[in-house]
Design a protein around this motif. Structure first.
Motif, PDB file in Angstrom:
ATOM      1  N   GLU A  40     -12.727  -3.945   0.222  1.00  0.00           N
ATOM      2  CA  GLU A  40     -12.504  -3.033   1.307  1.00  0.00           C
ATOM      3  C   GLU A  40     -11.163  -3.440   1.980  1.00  0.00           C
ATOM      4  O   GLU A  40     -10.910  -3.416   3.281  1.00  0.00           O
ATOM      5  N   ILE A  41     -10.140  -4.094   1.322  1.00  0.00           N
ATOM      6  CA  ILE A  41      -8.961  -4.397   1.959  1.00  0.00           C
ATOM      7  C   ILE A  41      -7.728  -3.352   1.469  1.00  0.00           C
ATOM      8  O   ILE A  41      -7.265  -3.334   0.204  1.00  0.00           O
ATOM      9  N   TYR A  42      -7.175  -2.580   2.302  1.00  0.00           N
ATOM     10  CA  TYR A  42      -6.196  -1.673   2.233  1.00  0.00           C
ATOM     11  C   TYR A  42      -4.941  -2.229   2.198  1.00  0.00           C
ATOM     12  O   TYR A  42      -4.701  -3.156   2.744  1.00  0.00           O
ATOM     13  N   PRO A  43      -3.905  -1.462   1.751  1.00  0.00           N
ATOM     14  CA  PRO A  43      -2.699  -2.143   2.013  1.00  0.00           C
ATOM     15  C   PRO A  43      -1.952  -2.321   3.346  1.00  0.00           C
ATOM     16  O   PRO A  43      -1.470  -3.491   3.291  1.00  0.00           O
ATOM     17  N   GLU A  44      -2.482  -1.621   4.129  1.00  0.00           N
ATOM     18  CA  GLU A  44      -2.183  -1.903   5.374  1.00  0.00           C
ATOM     19  C   GLU A  44      -2.455  -2.968   6.064  1.00  0.00           C
ATOM     20  O   GLU A  44      -1.980  -4.045   6.784  1.00  0.00           O
ATOM     21  N   ASP A  45      -3.742  -3.336   5.625  1.00  0.00           N
ATOM     22  CA  ASP A  45      -4.288  -4.660   6.147  1.00  0.00           C
ATOM     23  C   ASP A  45      -3.737  -5.827   5.523  1.00  0.00           C
ATOM     24  O   ASP A  45      -3.582  -6.702   6.501  1.00  0.00           O
ATOM     25  N   ALA A  90       4.201  -5.426  -2.508  1.00  0.00           N
ATOM     26  CA  ALA A  90       3.890  -4.910  -3.714  1.00  0.00           C
ATOM     27  C   ALA A  90       2.655  -4.015  -3.850  1.00  0.00           C
ATOM     28  O   ALA A  90       2.700  -2.843  -4.464  1.00  0.00           O
ATOM     29  N   TYR A  91       1.741  -4.335  -3.032  1.00  0.00           N
ATOM     30  CA  TYR A  91       0.392  -3.395  -2.955  1.00  0.00           C
ATOM     31  C   TYR A  91       0.569  -2.265  -2.422  1.00  0.00           C
ATOM     32  O   TYR A  91       0.206  -1.023  -2.903  1.00  0.00           O
ATOM     33  N   HIS A  92       1.364  -2.289  -1.419  1.00  0.00           N
ATOM     34  CA  HIS A  92       1.817  -0.931  -0.621  1.00  0.00           C
ATOM     35  C   HIS A  92       2.407  -0.099  -1.412  1.00  0.00           C
ATOM     36  O   HIS A  92       2.103   1.358  -1.414  1.00  0.00           O
ATOM     37  N   VAL A  93       3.597  -0.474  -2.205  1.00  0.00           N
ATOM     38  CA  VAL A  93       4.214  -0.013  -3.101  1.00  0.00           C
ATOM     39  C   VAL A  93       3.453   0.823  -4.204  1.00  0.00           C
ATOM     40  O   VAL A  93       3.647   2.079  -4.506  1.00  0.00           O
ATOM     41  N   TYR A  94       2.489  -0.049  -4.826  1.00  0.00           N
ATOM     42  CA  TYR A  94       1.750   0.380  -6.187  1.00  0.00           C
ATOM     43  C   TYR A  94       1.036   1.712  -5.570  1.00  0.00           C
ATOM     44  O   TYR A  94       0.835   2.481  -6.296  1.00  0.00           O
ATOM     45  N   ILE A 137     -13.976   4.571  -4.524  1.00  0.00           N
ATOM     46  CA  ILE A 137     -14.768   3.980  -3.650  1.00  0.00           C
ATOM     47  C   ILE A 137     -14.288   4.090  -2.260  1.00  0.00           C
ATOM     48  O   ILE A 137     -14.790   4.415  -1.364  1.00  0.00           O
ATOM     49  N   ASN A 138     -13.015   3.382  -2.148  1.00  0.00           N
ATOM     50  CA  ASN A 138     -12.385   3.084  -0.734  1.00  0.00           C
ATOM     51  C   ASN A 138     -12.158   4.453  -0.130  1.00  0.00           C
ATOM     52  O   ASN A 138     -12.348   4.391   1.219  1.00  0.00           O
TER      53      ASN A 138
END
Length: 383
Positions: free
Chosen positions: A146-151, A180-184, A200-201
């Motif tokens: 439950e780790i989001y790109p903004e986190d 990269a996570y944010h871009v993806y 899920i998230n």
């Protein structure tokens, strides 16, 4: 088994060893709740890990109930979340006609948009796609927790401002991964796609941001049952825990010795967490095995104990030593071979020997288990 089936209300932890009839217990419990009038079929949610297991559970329940069932929710975590999101995605700004991407499709989408990632640390000149799979796997693991790109971006920014953060090069690397996570994630949403972790998230986000929608589903499901609980990750457990409140009529069935998704972030820590979250939870241990003879169970037990101290039995001192429900002695043999070819030959020789000795046996009675798909090839060719 009877204790678990007839448990009235409140949280219930079933610690069920291999072959102890846990699926039978869950299906019987569902039937019991319906027949006793504790819940209507549509007020029960049963969650398991594979479509095959969900289908098997549905069929078993159908046979148990005299009049069959209507609108009983038996599904995988991902199917459940997809169904909820199709109905409510617009409430958190998502399109409800999203496509679901598997790992390969996600890789292809990232490959097509490689220039958007702005990779420096992870830029491989000879093979620009070298790190895509590793990054996507990492993002998937983040979603399991439950780790989001903004986190991730916030974490990277905080590293730059703290005195005890990693050195500059390491900070830049983490910042690059976070970006990269944010871009993806943006690429996925721009293309109207979600991956399995997103299901899920975003469902979890929906429930947290839209309390009225959460209230609707809480009132809908009076009882929630989770099979293979040892394989749940953090996000899945958070989702199911949130949904079960405030009545907490939550039944989980688990055996950490049968965890198969440990590499996906799942472990018995959720079982420990369940006990901490629900201090008054009833606990039932199933140790009577209906599948194997005692000497096979004893040998298996000696093997699995090698995982101590990373086992539930060791940590919370419960008895998980299986007791055979059938008489007799199973045959346990070890074939030692000097080479793979010799091993294949000895295995086939053993099968033919048994076929010749046991007139009732046929080839469908045999199984050869291997560590990976390609390890089966020599046996397949020889057969």
């Amino acid at each position: 088994q009877k204790q678990a089936v007839e448990h009235d209300s409140g949280p219930l932890l079933i610690v069920a060893g291999a072959g102890t009839g846990k699926t039978t217990v869950i299906t019987q419990r569902i039937a019991h709740l319906i027949e006793k009038g504790s819940a209507k079929p549509e007020e029960i949610l049963a969650v398991t890990f594979t479509e095959k297991a969900a289908l098997e559970m549905e069929e078993r329940i159908d046979k148990l109930l005299e009049y069959g069932y209507m609108d009983l929710w038996v599904s995988t975590f991902h199917s459940f979340c997809e169904r909820v999101l199709r109905e409510n995605a617009l409430d958190i700004g998502l399109s409800n006609d999203f496509k679901i991407l598997d790992g390969t499709s996600g890789w292809l989408l990232a490959r097509q948009n490689l220039e958007k990632f702005d990779l420096k640390y992870y830029k491989a000149l000879g093979n620009p796609t070298k790190f895509i799979q590793a990054l996507i796997s990492h993002f998937s693991h983040c979603k399991d927790q439950e780790i989001y790109p903004e986190d991730y971006l916030n974490y990277a920014d905080e590293l730059k401002t703290t005195d005890n953060g990693p050195e500059d090069g390491e900070t830049e690397r983490i910042k690059e991964v976070a970006n990269a996570y944010h871009v993806y994630q943006k690429i996925l949403l721009d293309n109207g796609c979600l991956d399995f972790g997103d299901l899920i998230n975003y469902c979890l986000k929906l429930f947290k941001k839209r309390p009225l929608i959460l209230k609707k589903y809480r009132e809908k499901f009076k009882y929630i049952l989770v099979d293979e609980f040892q394989d749940t990750n953090w996000a899945q457990y958070e989702l199911i825990k949130l949904l079960a409140e405030p009545a907490n009529n939550l039944t989980v069935c688990a055996d950490d010795d049968q965890a198969i998704y440990r590499w996906r972030g799942a472990s018995f820590s959720n079982i420990i967490k369940f006990q901490e979250d629900f201090l008054r939870a009833k606990q039932v241990s199933l140790i009577k095995n209906y599948r194997s003879c005692q000497n096979i169970l004893d040998k298996s037990y000696e093997f699995i104990k090698q995982n101590n101290p990373d086992r539930l039995e060791f940590r919370i001192k419960i008895n998980k030593k299986l007791v055979a429900g059938i008489d007799g002695q199973g045959v346990i043999e070890h074939i030692h071979a000097k080479s793979l070819d010799q091993e294949v030959g000895e295995v086939l020789k053993k099968i033919l020997e048994i076929i010749k000795r046991d007139k009732d046996a046929n080839y469908n009675d045999f199984a050869i288990l291997v560590r990976a798909n390609d390890h089966a090839i020599p046996f397949i060719k020889a057969l």
